[in-house]
Design a protein around this motif. Structure first.
Motif, PDB file in Angstrom:
ATOM      1  N   PRO A  70       0.800  -1.228   0.000  1.00 33.83           N
ATOM      2  CA  PRO A  70       0.000   0.000   0.000  1.00 33.83           C
ATOM      3  C   PRO A  70       0.832   1.277   0.000  1.00 33.83           C
ATOM      4  N   ASP A  71       2.065   1.223   0.519  1.00 34.94           N
ATOM      5  CA  ASP A  71       2.886   2.432   0.586  1.00 34.94           C
ATOM      6  C   ASP A  71       3.659   2.705  -0.698  1.00 34.94           C
ATOM      7  N   GLY A  72       3.392   1.947  -1.748  1.00 33.04           N
ATOM      8  CA  GLY A  72       4.049   2.170  -3.033  1.00 33.04           C
ATOM      9  C   GLY A  72       5.269   1.320  -3.285  1.00 33.04           C
ATOM     10  N   ARG A  73       5.743   0.604  -2.253  1.00 31.43           N
ATOM     11  CA  ARG A  73       6.893  -0.272  -2.455  1.00 31.43           C
ATOM     12  C   ARG A  73       6.485  -1.545  -3.185  1.00 31.43           C
ATOM     13  N   MET A  74       7.475  -2.168  -3.819  1.00 29.75           N
ATOM     14  CA  MET A  74       7.329  -3.510  -4.362  1.00 29.75           C
ATOM     15  C   MET A  74       8.224  -4.424  -3.548  1.00 29.75           C
ATOM     16  N   LEU A  75       7.693  -5.576  -3.128  1.00 26.90           N
ATOM     17  CA  LEU A  75       8.508  -6.579  -2.467  1.00 26.90           C
ATOM     18  C   LEU A  75       8.898  -7.641  -3.474  1.00 26.90           C
ATOM     19  N   ILE A  76      10.177  -8.003  -3.479  1.00 26.24           N
ATOM     20  CA  ILE A  76      10.715  -8.960  -4.439  1.00 26.24           C
ATOM     21  C   ILE A  76      11.343 -10.114  -3.681  1.00 26.24           C
ATOM     22  N   ALA A  77      10.838 -11.314  -3.925  1.00 21.73           N
ATOM     23  CA  ALA A  77      11.386 -12.512  -3.292  1.00 21.73           C
ATOM     24  C   ALA A  77      12.531 -13.051  -4.143  1.00 21.73           C
ATOM     25  N   GLU A  78      13.646 -13.361  -3.477  1.00 16.99           N
ATOM     26  CA  GLU A  78      14.785 -13.989  -4.136  1.00 16.99           C
ATOM     27  C   GLU A  78      14.815 -15.470  -3.766  1.00 16.99           C
ATOM     28  N   LYS A  79      15.257 -16.283  -4.703  1.00  7.47           N
ATOM     29  CA  LYS A  79      15.203 -17.736  -4.544  1.00  7.47           C
ATOM     30  C   LYS A  79      15.832 -18.236  -3.244  1.00  7.47           C
ATOM     31  N   ASN A  80      16.892 -17.612  -2.793  1.00  4.96           N
ATOM     32  CA  ASN A  80      17.603 -18.113  -1.619  1.00  4.96           C
ATOM     33  C   ASN A  80      16.848 -17.878  -0.310  1.00  4.96           C
ATOM     34  N   GLY A  81      15.809 -17.017  -0.330  1.00 11.57           N
ATOM     35  CA  GLY A  81      15.018 -16.801   0.869  1.00 11.57           C
ATOM     36  C   GLY A  81      14.990 -15.380   1.378  1.00 11.57           C
ATOM     37  N   THR A  82      15.611 -14.456   0.677  1.00  7.94           N
ATOM     38  CA  THR A  82      15.571 -13.048   1.079  1.00  7.94           C
ATOM     39  C   THR A  82      14.483 -12.301   0.320  1.00  7.94           C
ATOM     40  N   VAL A  83      13.989 -11.222   0.944  1.00 12.30           N
ATOM     41  CA  VAL A  83      12.981 -10.371   0.329  1.00 12.30           C
ATOM     42  C   VAL A  83      13.527  -8.956   0.285  1.00 12.30           C
ATOM     43  N   ARG A  84      13.537  -8.364  -0.906  1.00  8.63           N
ATOM     44  CA  ARG A  84      14.061  -7.009  -1.097  1.00  8.63           C
ATOM     45  C   ARG A  84      12.908  -6.055  -1.392  1.00  8.63           C
ATOM     46  N   ALA A  85      13.107  -4.787  -1.069  1.00 12.30           N
ATOM     47  CA  ALA A  85      12.087  -3.766  -1.310  1.00 12.30           C
ATOM     48  C   ALA A  85      12.567  -2.783  -2.365  1.00 12.30           C
ATOM     49  N   TYR A  86      11.670  -2.430  -3.268  1.00 12.89           N
ATOM     50  CA  TYR A  86      11.937  -1.421  -4.299  1.00 12.89           C
ATOM     51  C   TYR A  86      10.842  -0.364  -4.240  1.00 12.89           C
ATOM     52  N   HIS A  87      11.257   0.902  -4.330  1.00 15.16           N
ATOM     53  CA  HIS A  87      10.310   2.001  -4.450  1.00 15.16           C
ATOM     54  C   HIS A  87      10.731   2.853  -5.636  1.00 15.16           C
ATOM     55  N   PRO A  88       9.794   3.267  -6.479  1.00 15.14           N
ATOM     56  CA  PRO A  88      10.173   4.038  -7.667  1.00 15.14           C
ATOM     57  C   PRO A  88      10.887   5.351  -7.357  1.00 15.14           C
ATOM     58  N   ASP A  89      10.701   5.880  -6.151  1.00 18.43           N
ATOM     59  CA  ASP A  89      11.363   7.133  -5.798  1.00 18.43           C
ATOM     60  C   ASP A  89      12.767   6.932  -5.233  1.00 18.43           C
ATOM     61  N   THR A  90      12.999   5.801  -4.599  1.00 15.26           N
ATOM     62  CA  THR A  90      14.288   5.579  -3.915  1.00 15.26           C
ATOM     63  C   THR A  90      15.073   4.390  -4.445  1.00 15.26           C
ATOM     64  N   GLY A  91      14.478   3.605  -5.327  1.00 14.33           N
ATOM     65  CA  GLY A  91      15.192   2.478  -5.918  1.00 14.33           C
ATOM     66  C   GLY A  91      15.159   1.223  -5.050  1.00 14.33           C
ATOM     67  N   LEU A  92      16.094   0.325  -5.324  1.00 17.97           N
ATOM     68  CA  LEU A  92      16.176  -0.960  -4.639  1.00 17.97           C
ATOM     69  C   LEU A  92      16.964  -0.811  -3.344  1.00 17.97           C
ATOM     70  N   ALA A  93      16.344  -1.190  -2.236  1.00 12.24           N
ATOM     71  CA  ALA A  93      17.029  -1.100  -0.948  1.00 12.24           C
ATOM     72  C   ALA A  93      18.188  -2.084  -0.890  1.00 12.24           C
ATOM     73  N   ALA A  94      19.274  -1.695  -0.262  1.00 11.89           N
ATOM     74  CA  ALA A  94      20.477  -2.536  -0.220  1.00 11.89           C
ATOM     75  C   ALA A  94      20.284  -3.766   0.650  1.00 11.89           C
ATOM     76  N   GLU A  95      19.588  -3.621   1.770  1.00 10.89           N
ATOM     77  CA  GLU A  95      19.418  -4.720   2.703  1.00 10.89           C
ATOM     78  C   GLU A  95      18.025  -5.333   2.576  1.00 10.89           C
ATOM     79  N   PRO A  96      17.901  -6.635   2.764  1.00 12.34           N
ATOM     80  CA  PRO A  96      16.586  -7.264   2.697  1.00 12.34           C
ATOM     81  C   PRO A  96      15.689  -6.814   3.842  1.00 12.34           C
ATOM     82  N   VAL A  97      14.388  -6.792   3.574  1.00 11.62           N
ATOM     83  CA  VAL A  97      13.424  -6.477   4.621  1.00 11.62           C
ATOM     84  C   VAL A  97      12.986  -7.738   5.354  1.00 11.62           C
ATOM     85  N   LEU A  98      13.329  -8.892   4.795  1.00  9.12           N
ATOM     86  CA  LEU A  98      13.017 -10.167   5.426  1.00  9.12           C
ATOM     87  C   LEU A  98      14.025 -11.196   4.949  1.00  9.12           C
TER      88      LEU A  98
END
Length: 407
Positions: A70-98
């Motif tokens: 709802p806050d505009g972010r996209m959550l992206i699951a990676e095969k190894n088990g990490t989840v990354r966050a992307y926002h069109p204003d700030t890009g891809l976060a360096a650290e996983p959110v999960l």
């Protein structure tokens, strides 16, 4: 990843394990519903549409599922088990959110973290629902976890899947009915070795539907009373649809609640199924049939009704494995409103399918996506994104009008 048949040439390094999940965010539904009347009437023939993609992030590690928040972010699951966050204003976060890597069996090409979707009340609870293959033996696992709190994982439902590493399914999505849907493959290898597709006694080769907002006895979920096999002797009551091979990508149309399913074929055709909310219990045919052709006559039963795919395509011309997509309900391109788009992991062709008002379906090939598309998803506004497996890309996708070819 190419998730599929036991043909080494088509398995590539691709990842057929694996989003599209949460089309059901309230803002998407509201926006789509509001635009429904006007946008629908402004749609154009599919032959007048094409897709254009723009890479917006890179550096992902085998991204395989994507969902909007709802806050505009996209959550992206990676095969190894990490989840990354992307926002069109700030890009891809360096650290996983999960980070769930200590729970996940990521061995083999198709195992790993397979699906992710936010709870309908995510804004208040921060709860995610995830599907993965778990340690130590690759069991198909459905769980919920607060974002940022991997130690609070609660496993809801599991299905043993130790013999083979492929055909894990893995999509999770909430329906408009508030229930959670989860897809599972037929058990792996090739030729439906466990004859699971037509067996109602196993969750393999099925899409299940459960109520995760209640508990029933020792179960951390309840089975909706409207599920088609409740009370049927020998049948798992969680089953919503059966006769699937590897439906590792499906989506829910936020406007009408129907399911669009990309089911990976054996070696002849790839198929897309469109299932309305009143079609619970539908038999999609595997392994009696592969798409519409008969595959294994011994699995066919007299008097059984099979539900045909609404679109199927063959494995020639560089095709190898369908990547099920989503129905476009955004506002940027009203001419494309209501169009379902899917792709193929190898050919990257974009297949567009749209129901006709008088019955039947209009179909067209409307361009290509970036290499190795593993998942097609939407942001909170209903606009499209796609993941690319081994390059680790995230790309924004938009429609453009083109001049229809003269006849």
């Amino acid at each position: 990843m190419s998730r599929r048949r036991c043909r080494p040439v088509t398995m590539l390094a691709g990842l057929l394990v694996l989003a599209l999940s949460a089309l059901l965010l309230p803002s998407v539904v509201a926006a789509g519903t509001a635009a429904a009347g006007e946008s629908h009437h402004r749609s154009v023939p599919l032959a007048e549409l094409t897709v254009v993609s723009e890479q917006v992030a890179s550096g992902l590690r085998r991204p395989i599922a994507i969902t909007g928040l709802p806050d505009g972010r996209m959550l992206i699951a990676e095969k190894n088990g990490t989840v990354r966050a992307y926002h069109p204003d700030t890009g891809l976060a360096a650290e996983p959110v999960l980070d769930l890597t200590d729970r996940i069996d990521a061995s083999d090409n198709e195992r790993g973290l397979l699906g992710i979707t936010p709870a309908p009340n995510f804004r208040r609870t921060g709860v995610l629902y995830v599907a993965y293959t778990s340690l130590p033996a690759g069991a198909l696992t459905l769980a919920r976890v607060p974002i940022g709190a991997p130690g609070q994982v609660q496993v809801l439902l599991t299905q043993e899947h130790a013999e083979y590493g492929n055909h894990n399914g893995g999509q999770v999505a909430f329906g408009r009915d508030g229930y959670l849907y989860w897809s599972l493959g037929d058990g792996g290898h090739a030729n439906d070795p466990f004859k699971a597709g037509q067996n109602l006694g196993t969750l393999l080769g099925k899409i299940v539907r459960i109520d995760v907002n209640r508990t029933c006895g020792a179960q951390p979920y309840c089975v909706p009373s409207g599920n088609p096999f409740v009370g049927v002797p020998g049948a798992r009551p969680e089953i919503w649809l059966y006769g699937l091979r590897n439906p590792w990508r499906f989506s829910v149309d936020p406007v009408d609640g129907s399911l669009w399913i990309g089911d990976v074929g054996q070696g002849l055709v790839e198929e897309i199924n469109h299932i309305r909310p009143w079609q619970g219990g539908a038999n999609l045919g595997w392994s009696c049939r592969e798409g519409t052709p008969v595959f294994d006559p011994q699995q066919c039963r007299p008097g059984v009704r099979y539900t045909d795919p609404v679109f199927e395509y063959d494995h020639y011309n560089d095709n190898c494995s369908v990547t099920g997509g989503v129905v476009y309900r955004g506002s940027r391109t009203p001419e494309a409103w209501g169009t379902y788009v899917a792709s193929d992991y190898c050919s990257t062709r974009v297949f567009a399918v749209r129901p006709k008002s008088g019955g039947g379906y209009e179909t067209a090939t409307i361009g290509n996506l970036p290499t190795q598309p593993t998942a097609i998803g939407t942001d909170v506004h209903g606009e499209l994104y796609v993941l690319s497996d081994l390059p680790g890309w995230l790309s924004r996708v938009r429609f453009e009008r083109v001049q229809a070819a003269s006849r």
